[in-house]
Design a protein around this motif. Structure first.
Motif, short mmCIF file in Angstrom:
data_model
loop_
_atom_site.label_atom_id
_atom_site.label_comp_id
_atom_site.label_asym_id
_atom_site.label_seq_id
_atom_site.Cartn_x
_atom_site.Cartn_y
_atom_site.Cartn_z
N ARG A 511 -6.61 -5.03 -2.19
CA ARG A 511 -5.35 -4.29 -2.28
C ARG A 511 -5.33 -3.13 -1.29
NH1 ARG A 511 -8.24 -2.34 -6.84
NH2 ARG A 511 -8.56 -0.07 -6.77
N PHE A 512 -4.10 -2.67 -1.00
CA PHE A 512 -3.90 -1.43 -0.26
C PHE A 512 -3.89 -0.27 -1.24
CE2 PHE A 512 -1.41 -4.21 2.79
CZ PHE A 512 -2.37 -4.17 3.79
N GLU A 513 -4.37 0.89 -0.77
CA GLU A 513 -4.30 2.12 -1.55
C GLU A 513 -3.73 3.21 -0.65
OE1 GLU A 513 -8.14 1.29 -4.48
OE2 GLU A 513 -8.33 2.71 -2.81
N ALA A 514 -2.66 3.85 -1.09
CA ALA A 514 -2.03 4.93 -0.33
C ALA A 514 -2.34 6.26 -1.00
CB ALA A 514 -0.53 4.73 -0.25
N ARG A 515 -2.75 7.25 -0.20
CA ARG A 515 -3.11 8.56 -0.72
C ARG A 515 -2.49 9.65 0.13
NH1 ARG A 515 -7.48 5.39 -1.77
NH2 ARG A 515 -8.55 5.73 -3.78
N THR A 523 -0.84 7.64 -4.31
CA THR A 523 0.62 7.58 -4.48
C THR A 523 1.07 6.18 -4.86
OG1 THR A 523 0.87 7.21 -2.09
CG2 THR A 523 1.02 9.48 -2.88
N TRP A 524 0.36 5.15 -4.41
CA TRP A 524 0.62 3.79 -4.86
C TRP A 524 -0.52 2.87 -4.48
CZ3 TRP A 524 0.49 0.61 -0.69
CH2 TRP A 524 0.98 1.07 0.53
N ALA A 569 7.38 3.90 0.11
CA ALA A 569 7.46 4.73 -1.09
C ALA A 569 6.71 4.12 -2.27
CB ALA A 569 8.93 4.96 -1.47
N SER A 570 6.74 2.79 -2.39
CA SER A 570 6.16 2.13 -3.55
C SER A 570 5.00 1.20 -3.23
CB SER A 570 7.23 1.33 -4.29
OG SER A 570 7.68 0.25 -3.48
N GLY A 571 4.89 0.78 -1.98
CA GLY A 571 3.87 -0.18 -1.61
C GLY A 571 4.27 -1.62 -1.86
N ALA A 572 5.45 -1.85 -2.38
CA ALA A 572 5.90 -3.22 -2.68
C ALA A 572 5.98 -4.04 -1.40
CB ALA A 572 7.25 -3.19 -3.38
#
Length: 749
Positions: A511-515, A523-524, A569-572
């Protein structure tokens, strides 16, 4: 041979079928993948698994073998260097070793010998292009497959810009096939050490004995360093080439590329040669022989930008002068042939740069309008020691005002004053770095880099993304990082900074992880589509996931990548966009993601033959074929794609049509770039040599001399030049950085 009592039934999930052989460090087994593909698995002996030094060497072997997997080597299929009993699986190569072939059937001759020589030179060229030195080229490490010779066993190889492990009282290698510098100063071993070994190998192949054979390895080692080789039984035409390879001084030997030119000029049947070594009807053979036999006055040395430390192996000794004279004319001839074949462009190349144009008014013709130098700037030259000084690397930098943030290899990140090169702070990495992984990025208050775990800390994540305070260098947070970007995208970029957010791949590659880059607050997260692995790709202000199936990633054969727009914004993930063929992301032109299509020859990449453009909004994909296949290092700037060839040829391509805009021969071999400044494009090699070209037509504006010793034949390196206003900052081999005014480049020659 069949399996023995006590042999495992399987390794890493691969059922074993037979034992292929055993050596001092491990045993090699024949196994099969679930699809039926045969592989060779090297299993390290248990007594070495607890040896920290050995684990480092085996980890380096795996990394080197992965880098050079190609037409002339055994591709890595799988590996577990950190397992309790380490192992590595490679494609199984059918055939006997050169040692066994000659031991049972005798020496090679004629066309068979010529094919072997050319095949091994091609293998060295590919190995050296990715920055690896084999260091153990010998008959038992060459397999004669039906498709041609294959070089195996990278157990003591290393990156060309790395130093060897410090091993007191131990010589690593096989003395009759080692170079003088490998026996005398292992830390100074470079690509031309392999060329020396190839020379001994060719003599052995032609005669059945090595040019320095002796009853004792100690005597053989002495003869390698001090005695002339025994070559009287080598065919005369081949002998002249072998002699050049066996020069005692590395600078007196050809590179793998130069050697390949000479070998291809040899007669098809090496036996049909008169006593002078000249084949009938072979004009270029006679020219080559003449050059080898007739010493010429060496060209004067060219000063570098900053005086380098004295080289204890300098060619200024009498023997050094003699050997350098012997090789230089042949190299000059090869360059002249190359330039003549190109037509147009540069008429000739000189040691100082572009023939007849390296000085005068052109040096000040570059207009850098609207750009200023950092306050108090003066040209500077610095090196940045990392956490492992035995493994120096190239850095990459980002400029923020007067601050320069750099990282790579065993340097997580460092802050440097752009005006004078002085360091404010440095964060180091204790482990063995991954080749090509540099700085992640920077925001106004945060710098992000990669950290690799020390061998003595197996509990630590193998690799992490680390956030540091931009002002103090204090560590803010860290997170384990996945590492599949190279397999998916062809680029080593496992994390990216977009705005004030850093996007990483989790350690399980799922998965991706955004910080938030500064606080580390998540953040998502966004899971990869089932059965795939992905890498983040920036498309201007947008973000795209480039994904490939697990099977393609594991086989290092991504042929059908899929792109997914990512909601920042959401990672979708948005709807999938399928791309035909293997492709490498280049950048953005007119809001569209530009990718270069990789031309494959069998299972091996052989350059770029097409351009793909993807509109993430409309999901429209368009393809354009290139007029030819371009090999080299690709890059993109100002909506134009560039490919820098290994021999210095730079080609500009229109991403909308695939049409060639211009092509220009430069004196910077294996350059990475481009970096766009006002009125110029900058390309630079690992040696620190820089060329500035006009974006309009590729016209050379100026060039500099090399700054450090480094591999000039690399491909795929990321740009080495950073601009801080009008200041040009260049990253070169051995953690070297230097800077100068774009309007006052160092004089060449």
């Amino acid at each position: 041979m069949s399996l023995r009592a006590g042999d495992p039934a399987e390794i890493g999930g691969y059922p074993l079928e037979a034992r292929l052989g055993s050596g001092g460090m491990g045993t090699v087994f024949l196994a099969r993948t679930s699809s039926g593909r045969r592989v060779a698995i090297k299993l390290i002996h248990p007594q070495f698994a607890a040896d920290d030094e050995f684990r480092i060497r085996f980890r380096q072997e795996v990394a080197a073998a992965r880098q050079v997997s190609g037409a002339f080597t055994a591709a890595v299929v799988d590996a577990a260097p950190e397992a309790e009993q380490p192992w590595m699986a490679t494609t199984y190569i059918q055939g006997h070793t050169l040692a066994r072939h000659i031991g049972t059937k005798g020496p090679l001759s004629g066309a068979e010998l010529r094919r072997l020589a050319i095949g091994l030179a091609e293998a060295l060229r590919d190995i050296h292009r990715v920055g690896v030195v084999h260091r153990d080229l010998k008959p038992s490490n060459v397999v004669l497959s039906p498709e041609g010779p294959r070089v195996i066993d990278f157990g003591i190889s290393r990156a060309v810009d790395q130093q060897t492990l410090t091993i007191t009282g131990r010589v690593i290698g096989t003395p009759p096939f080692m170079s003088p510098e490998q026996l005398q100063a292992p830390r100074d071993v470079g690509p031309r050490s392999d060329v020396f070994s190839l020379g001994t190998l060719l003599a052995y192949s032609a005669t059945g004995h090595g040019p320095f054979d002796a009853e004792s390895p100690y005597i053989a080692a002495y003869q390698v360093v001090h005695r002339e080789p025994s070559l009287e039984d080598v065919p005369v035409a081949l002998r002249t080439v072998v002699e050049s390879c066996l020069a005692k001084e590395p600078n007196g030997r050809p590179s793998a590329d130069e050697l390949l030119v000479l070998l291809r000029d040899l007669p098809a049947d090496l036996g049909q040669i008169d006593a002078r070594g000249v084949g009938a009807g072979r004009t270029r053979d006679m020219v080559t022989e003449h050059h080898f036999a007739t010493p010429a006055t060496p060209a004067p040395a060219t000063p570098t930008i900053t005086p380098a430390a004295p080289d204890t192996g300098s060619a200024d000794t009498p023997i050094g002068r003699r050997l350098r004279r012997r090789w230089r004319p042949v190299f000059t001839a090869a360059v002249a042939v190359t330039v003549a074949a190109i037509g147009g462009g540069v008429a000739a190349l000189t040691a100082g740069g572009f023939g007849g144009s390296s000085g005068g008014d052109k040096r000040n013709s570059l207009a850098v309008q609207g750009a200023a130098l950092p306050d108090g700037f003066k040209p500077w030259h610095e090196s940045v020691p990392g956490g492992r000084e035995d493994i120096p690397d190239e850095l990459r930098c980002i400029a923020h005002g007067d601050a320069l943030f750099c990282g790579g290899g065993s340097v997580v990140a460092t802050r440097i004053r752009a005006r004078d090169g002085s360091r404010v702070w440095t964060a180091k990495s204790p482990g063995v770095p991954v080749n090509g992984m540099h700085l992640v990025g920077a925001t106004e208050d945060t710098v992000l880099g990669y950290r690799f775990a020390a061998q003595k800390a197996p509990q630590d994540p193998p690799s992490e993304v680390v956030a540091l305070d931009a002002n103090t260098g204090r560590e803010l947070w860290s997170v384990p990082s996945g590492a599949q970007s190279t397999a998916v995208t062809g680029r080593t970029q496992d994390a990216i900074v977009t705005g004030s957010v850093v996007v990483t791949v989790d350690a399980s590659n799922s998965r991706f992880e955004a910080r938030n880059a500064h606080s580390g607050q998540v953040t998502w997260t966004s899971s990869f589509p089932a059965g795939t692995q992905c890498a983040p790709v920036p498309v201007g202000p947008q973000l795209v996931a480039m994904c490939a199936t697990d099977a393609e990633v594991n086989a290092f054969a991504v042929r059908h990548p899929t792109l997914y727009p990512v909601d920042r914004a959401s990672g979708a993930l948005g709807r999938p966009i399928e791309v035909n063929g293997r492709a490498v992301p280049m950048g953005v032109a007119n809001g569209r993601l530009v990718l270069l299509q990789v031309h494959m020859e069998g299972t091996d990449p052989a350059g770029y033959n097409g351009v793909t453009r993807v509109d993430p909004a409309s999901r429209k994909v368009t393809y354009s074929r290139l007029a030819k296949t371009y090999a080299g290092t690709p890059g993109m700037a100002r909506s134009t794609v560039y490919v820098s060839g290994q021999t210095g040829l730079v080609t500009a391509l229109d991403p909308a049509t695939g049409r060639k805009k211009w092509s220009r021969q430069t004196g910077v071999e294996g350059a990475a770039g481009p970096v766009a400044g006002a009125g110029a494009l900058y390309f630079s090699s690992a040696t620190g040599r820089v060329v500035a070209l006009s974006p309009d037509d590729g016209k050379p504006l100026w060039t500099t001399d090399p700054q450090v010793d480094g591999l000039t034949g690399q491909q795929g390196a990321s740009p080495r030049v950073t601009l801080a206003g009008r200041a040009v900052i260049v990253a070169a081999a051995k953690n070297t950085l230097f800077a100068f005014d774009a309007q006052k480049p160092p004089k060449s020659g």
